[in-house]
Design a protein around this motif. Structure first.
Motif, PDB file in Angstrom:
ATOM      1  N   ARG B  79       0.803  -1.194   0.079  1.00 49.52           N
ATOM      2  CA  ARG B  79       0.114  -0.032   0.089  1.00 49.52           C
ATOM      3  C   ARG B  79       0.935   1.182  -0.061  1.00 49.52           C
ATOM      4  O   ARG B  79       0.596   2.092  -0.792  1.00 49.52           O
ATOM      5  CB  ARG B  79      -0.835  -0.110   1.259  1.00 49.52           C
ATOM      6  N   GLN B  91      -7.827   5.023   0.125  1.00 57.49           N
ATOM      7  CA  GLN B  91      -6.765   4.423  -0.916  1.00 57.49           C
ATOM      8  C   GLN B  91      -7.752   3.781  -2.180  1.00 57.49           C
ATOM      9  O   GLN B  91      -6.854   3.768  -3.468  1.00 57.49           O
ATOM     10  CB  GLN B  91      -5.667   3.447  -0.263  1.00 57.49           C
ATOM     11  N   TRP B  92      -8.736   3.578  -2.124  1.00 62.32           N
ATOM     12  CA  TRP B  92      -9.572   3.107  -3.081  1.00 62.32           C
ATOM     13  C   TRP B  92      -9.529   4.135  -4.185  1.00 62.32           C
ATOM     14  O   TRP B  92      -9.695   3.840  -5.461  1.00 62.32           O
ATOM     15  CB  TRP B  92     -10.830   2.443  -2.804  1.00 62.32           C
ATOM     16  N   ARG B  93      -9.681   5.513  -3.786  1.00 61.80           N
ATOM     17  CA  ARG B  93      -9.699   6.554  -4.848  1.00 61.80           C
ATOM     18  C   ARG B  93      -8.662   6.585  -5.701  1.00 61.80           C
ATOM     19  O   ARG B  93      -8.529   6.654  -7.003  1.00 61.80           O
ATOM     20  CB  ARG B  93     -10.160   7.650  -4.219  1.00 61.80           C
ATOM     21  N   ALA B  95      -6.395   4.064  -6.329  1.00 60.25           N
ATOM     22  CA  ALA B  95      -6.480   2.886  -7.192  1.00 60.25           C
ATOM     23  C   ALA B  95      -7.343   3.278  -8.317  1.00 60.25           C
ATOM     24  O   ALA B  95      -7.121   2.972  -9.372  1.00 60.25           O
ATOM     25  CB  ALA B  95      -6.895   1.591  -6.487  1.00 60.25           C
TER      26      ALA B  95
END
Lengths: 387, 358, 254
Positions: B79, B91-93, B95
């Motif tokens: 990560r 953090q999905w953003r 990605a």
């Protein structure tokens, strides 16, 4: 009467004036503002600082350097370091590139595959990543106490130690010149028109020339030998540190290795392109004249390929020279790092940037000039049909 | 259907002999190559697969003891390598933003998108989406400032914005360099050659650290955007020469015909010259994109937390200090995927165009 | 055009007065004088390098003349950009090497200039284009790209492209000299039709048959000068000038 703005000549003149004028104004404004900002910090502009001593040190230098030396001396050291690293990297990259490139052009499919894998891997990974990798690898080597040793060479986290002959600096330099002459002399002897013997039958003369130069080198080394010392100075452990021998710092080796490997992958492609550009017809003609495959290679294929490669190779060399600026990533004091340090310590921002630009311009222009001369000397005359 | 009469098939062994052992020299070369390949492949496989540790369970200690690679460092630190210091829950953003860039790149490789307007829309919209996703403050996404961006997302952001600014700039520079007005063409030539003669690092350094001195306070802006500007300038100086080369490949008669039809300068350039020039310059352009992508890694030197720096951080602290090879291998692999596929695509285009010309 | 009234009314279509043109020290045109009436068909001939192409390229300012005065449709060709744009709109040109835009279909080649220069709506521009494609007898090639056509077809498309701008004057710069012999006739046929419809034409060509058939006047140039200017019967049979006779014997002699 036509209105002024519709007049083509007036328009053109206005456009040019506007463009050049606004650029000049931009630069001028920048310089004025920068001078004022710097003056506020108590830094006066001008090149006087070149004569002040730096107060800091460099970690790699071919010339003697202390913290008392003036800035101009450090800039010179930087340029020489850049040229030195660049030349070493360039030679190594050319060797690697030639081998890989030849493998890629060979008729052997396995060798081709090997060469291609090499190029595909190393071309596609950024140079700076490779520099970091090699630097990490070298600095993670064992400490001097537990060094890897072979034939007097020591591999440690502090760098590579190699034995050197115990001779004075002047004799060493002369000897290196003699070795260069030993390589250059046979080449010159093979081409010059001053000898009466025909060009193809000079191998004995060439060998003799090389031998004489080498003997000279040995003689110089013998005469320059330091008194009361063994012939070779071997690095050895003393306390916690290594003494003796020549230390090649990890920064330098990491950069040289990375440039050799990465640059080699590019040069391999240039070499391959050069050989591909040689027409089949010329080789068939040479073979049909009864020349042996080796002769076809040295007399026809190689010279023609070399001519096709040279202009692109020159660009690549300029690029490699500029790649030495990656020294700052691992702390090798190349020209750029010295400039950056000088800005940090002296605050003479504009002057140092100016010197940086002038330095690289000079390096690029001289490289270009050298290659133009070589190119002109070997270029095919007239409009010959190719391919 | 055509029936091809195959020549009497040579035995497998004979075929092998002909291909690899035709002469003693060939045989030697084959054997050496084979030996090198087998040796390297074995060493690599052994290190990376057979003796490697893949799980995090044993912790760094178990990993260090193993003979092979310690992939647990990636499992533990991926990560930080990919997203840097971006807030964990968001953090999905990051990605998704990276995915946007991939989609954008793939779309640009489809010939249907090769018109000035469509490419501009794809890149404009893609970059906009990327920016909104990363920065937030909109649509209920929490705000994340640029200083928290990092890892792969930052690398991609710098690359994309460099191209987005650099490409139009390159076209302007190319047009000005081939201008009939001597002062414009000469001055532009000086700028292009000047920038090209400098190393990229020195330009990034100048923009990041020196430029604030030469700008009024209100103009200095964020360091990230200054560096992007510098990198775009460098990109455009090289790309301008590529575009100019493409323009030189367009016959002079094309522009004359357009002139004779009464088209204005911008109509001639936009409708007649550039479309043809860009087609000529396509392989070289893709090559320049490849180089430029690799060169974004240099921003690590002026202190950005892009993927290389985040990699250094991933192994640099604490218990994973020994696992640098694995981290660099991982980053190299990411770069490799991007760069290799792009350069393969370039080579494919070049071959296709070479065939088309016949 | 700023003097639009005179362009619609009478007056010559084109007047060239004392025009000079030099490239560095080389003088391509010296004191050239030529006047062309509306509806007149002029054929310009002469040895290569005699300045004929330079002269007609000066008419729509692909080349800039250095001295003298060129008036097209009542508008003087000078540094005024609006005049240049206006004249180019009214003067069509056909080139030796066709210069079709290779990245556009035939139809797009024909419609682009009317649409973006004259701001004609697409539907109307396409209708006009198809009409002219009919006229040059290749209506079925509209959706092809220039590279897929023969040389003769390409040149006919180029003529149609120029006509789509509804020009008042057509310039032809050696339109058949890059063509294979069997394709020359198809292009000349189109030009003859055009001439019979009253188009003002200035053709640089070596096709003497064409000159005899349609020209109102034949202009002979040599070394940057207009040497002789005469109706075709007179030009071909009773030329007064030695250089002209020599040129004619070379062109017609074989």
């Amino acid at each position: 009467m036509i209105s002024l703005l519709r007049n083509q000549k007036v328009r053109n003149a206005l456009l040019q004036l506007l463009y050049v004028g606004s650029l000049a104004a931009l630069v001028l404004a920048g310089v004025v503002i920068a001078r004022r900002n710097l003056a506020e910090q108590g830094i006066s502009s001008g090149f006087d600082f070149l004569y002040k001593s730096t107060g800091w040190d460099v970690n790699f230098s071919l010339l003697p350097a202390t913290a008392n030396d003036p800035y101009w001396w450090f800039f010179l050291i930087g340029i020489i370091n850049t040229l030195f690293l660049g030349t070493v990297g360039l030679i190594l990259a050319t060797i690697v590139g030639t081998i890989v490139g030849l493998a890629r052009t060979s008729s052997n499919e396995l060798a081709q595959l090997l060469g291609r894998t090499y190029v595909d891997i190393f071309r596609n990974i950024p140079l700076i990543l490779q520099v970091f990798f090699w630097y990490a690898l070298i600095t993670h080597l064992p400490t001097p106490r537990a060094a890897h040793e072979a034939w007097g060479f020591l591999l440690t986290s502090r760098g590579l130690y190699i034995p050197i002959p115990n001779v004075g600096a002047v004799a060493m330099a002369l000897a290196i010149l003699a070795v260069i002459a030993a390589i250059a002399l046979p080449v010159w002897l093979g081409r010059t028109s001053r000898l009466s013997r025909p060009v193809g039958e000079r191998s004995t003369i060439q060998l003799a020339g090389a031998a004489v130069a080498l003997v000279f080198a040995v003689l110089i080394l013998m005469s320059g030998r330091l008194p009361d010392a063994p012939l070779l100075d071997f690095p050895a452990l003393q306390g916690l540190n290594l003494r003796g021998g020549l230390r090649i710092p990890p920064e330098f080796s990491a950069l040289a290795i990375a440039i050799a490997i990465y640059g080699g992958s590019y040069i391999a492609e240039i070499v391959r392109g050069g050989f591909k550009s040689v027409g089949k017809g010329q080789m068939e003609a040479a073979l049909s004249l009864g020349l042996s495959p080796w002769r076809v290679f040295t007399l026809v294929r190689l010279p023609l390929a070399l001519r096709a490669m040279l202009p692109i190779l020159a660009n690549q060399y300029v690029w490699l020279m500029k790649a030495t600026t990656m020294g700052i990533a691992v702390g090798f004091t190349d020209f750029f790092m010295i400039v950056a340090l000088a800005i940090n310590h002296s605050g003479q921002t504009l002057e140092a940037i100016g010197i940086l630009m002038a330095g690289f311009l000079a390096i690029n222009l001289s490289l270009a000039a050298i290659f133009n001369r070589i190119n002109k000397a070997i270029a095919l005359k007239g409009n010959q049909l190719r391919g | 259907m055509e029936v091809v009469v195959a020549p009497p098939a040579p035995g497998k062994l004979e075929d092998l002999k002909r291909r690899f052992f035709a002469t003693p020299l060939q045989a030697l070369l084959s054997l050496i190559s084979l030996a090198i390949m087998v040796f390297l492949a074995w060493k690599l496989l052994n290190w990376a697969v057979f003796s490697a540790v893949f799980t995090v369970t044993g912790g760094p200690e178990a990993c260090q003891a193993a003979a092979g690679a310690c992939w647990s460092v990636i499992a533990a630190r991926w990560r930080i390598i990919l997203f840097g210091l971006y807030p964990f829950e968001e953090q999905w953003r990051s990605a998704l933003a990276c995915l946007t860039v991939v989609v954008m790149t793939v779309l640009s490789c489809i010939p249907a998108f090769w018109t000035g307007r469509r490419i501009a829309i794809v890149w404009g919209a893609g970059t906009g989406l990327f920016y909104v996703l990363m920065k937030g403050g909109l649509l209920g996404l929490p705000y994340v400032g640029e200083e928290a961006w990092g890892g792969l997302a930052l690398t991609l952001f710098i690359f994309v914005t460099t191209c987005l600014i650099g490409f139009p700039l390159a076209i302007c520079l190319a047009l000005m360099r081939r201008s009939e007005l001597p002062w414009i063409s000469r001055t532009t030539g000086l700028i292009i050659d000047g920038v090209r003669s400098l190393p990229l690092i020195s330009i990034l350094f100048t923009f990041a650290i020196v430029l604030p001195f030469a700008l009024p306070q209100w103009m200095a802006g964020d360091k990230l955007y200054r560096v992007i500007l510098g990198s775009a300038l460098f990109f455009s100086a090289y790309q301008a020469e590529i575009v100019r080369g493409g323009m030189q490949g367009v016959p002079a008669g094309q522009e004359e015909a357009a002139m004779a039809l009464g088209m204005s300068y911008w109509q001639r350039i936009g409708r007649i010259v550039l479309p043809q020039a860009m087609r000529n310059a396509l392989p070289a352009t893709i090559n320049q994109f490849v180089i430029s992508f690799k060169e974004t890694s240099l921003v690590v030197i002026v202190g950005f937390f892009e993927i290389l720096a985040s990699g250094n951080a991933a192994y640099g602290t604490g218990e994973w200090r020994f696992a640098y090879v694995e981290v660099y291998a991982f980053i190299a692999f990411i770069y490799f995927i991007f760069v290799f596929s792009l350069s393969r695509y370039g080579a494919f285009l070049e071959r296709r165009m070479a065939v088309g010309e016949r | 055009m700023n003097s639009g009234d005179s362009s619609k009314s009478g007056g010559p279509a084109l007047r060239i007065e004392n025009v000079d043109k030099n490239y560095g020290t080389f003088q391509a045109l010296r004191k050239v004088n030529l006047s062309v009436e509306r509806g007149e068909r002029i054929v310009v001939c002469g040895p290569s390098g005699s300045g004929k192409s330079t002269m007609i390229r000066c008419i729509n300012r692909l080349e800039q003349h250095n001295g003298g005065k060129i008036t097209v449709l009542g508008t003087e060709l000078n540094d005024d950009v609006a005049n240049i744009d206006g004249i180019r709109r009214e003067v069509g040109m056909v080139f030796q090497h066709f210069n079709l835009f290779p990245h556009m279909t035939v139809l797009e080649n024909l419609t682009i200039a009317p649409m973006i220069v004259r701001k004609v709506p697409r539907a109307e521009a396409e209708a006009t284009a198809r009409r002219y494609l009919d006229k040059v007898r290749i209506p079925e090639q509209a959706m092809k790209f220039p590279g897929q056509l023969s040389g003769g077809q390409q040149q006919r498309v180029a003529i149609a492209r120029a006509l789509c701008m509804q020009p008042q004057i057509m310039l032809f710069d050696e339109p058949t000299s890059a063509l294979d012999p069997e394709m020359i006739a198809e292009v000349l046929d189109v030009m003859v039709t055009l001439a019979s419809e009253g188009m003002t034409m200035i053709c640089v060509t070596h096709e003497m048959g064409f000159a005899r058939k349609v020209a109102d006047r034949v202009v002979f140039m040599d070394a940057g000068e207009i040497v002789e200017e005469a109706p075709p019967e007179e030009f071909f049979t009773a030329s007064r000038n030695e250089r002209t006779r020599q040129f004619l014997s070379q062109v017609l002699g074989h």
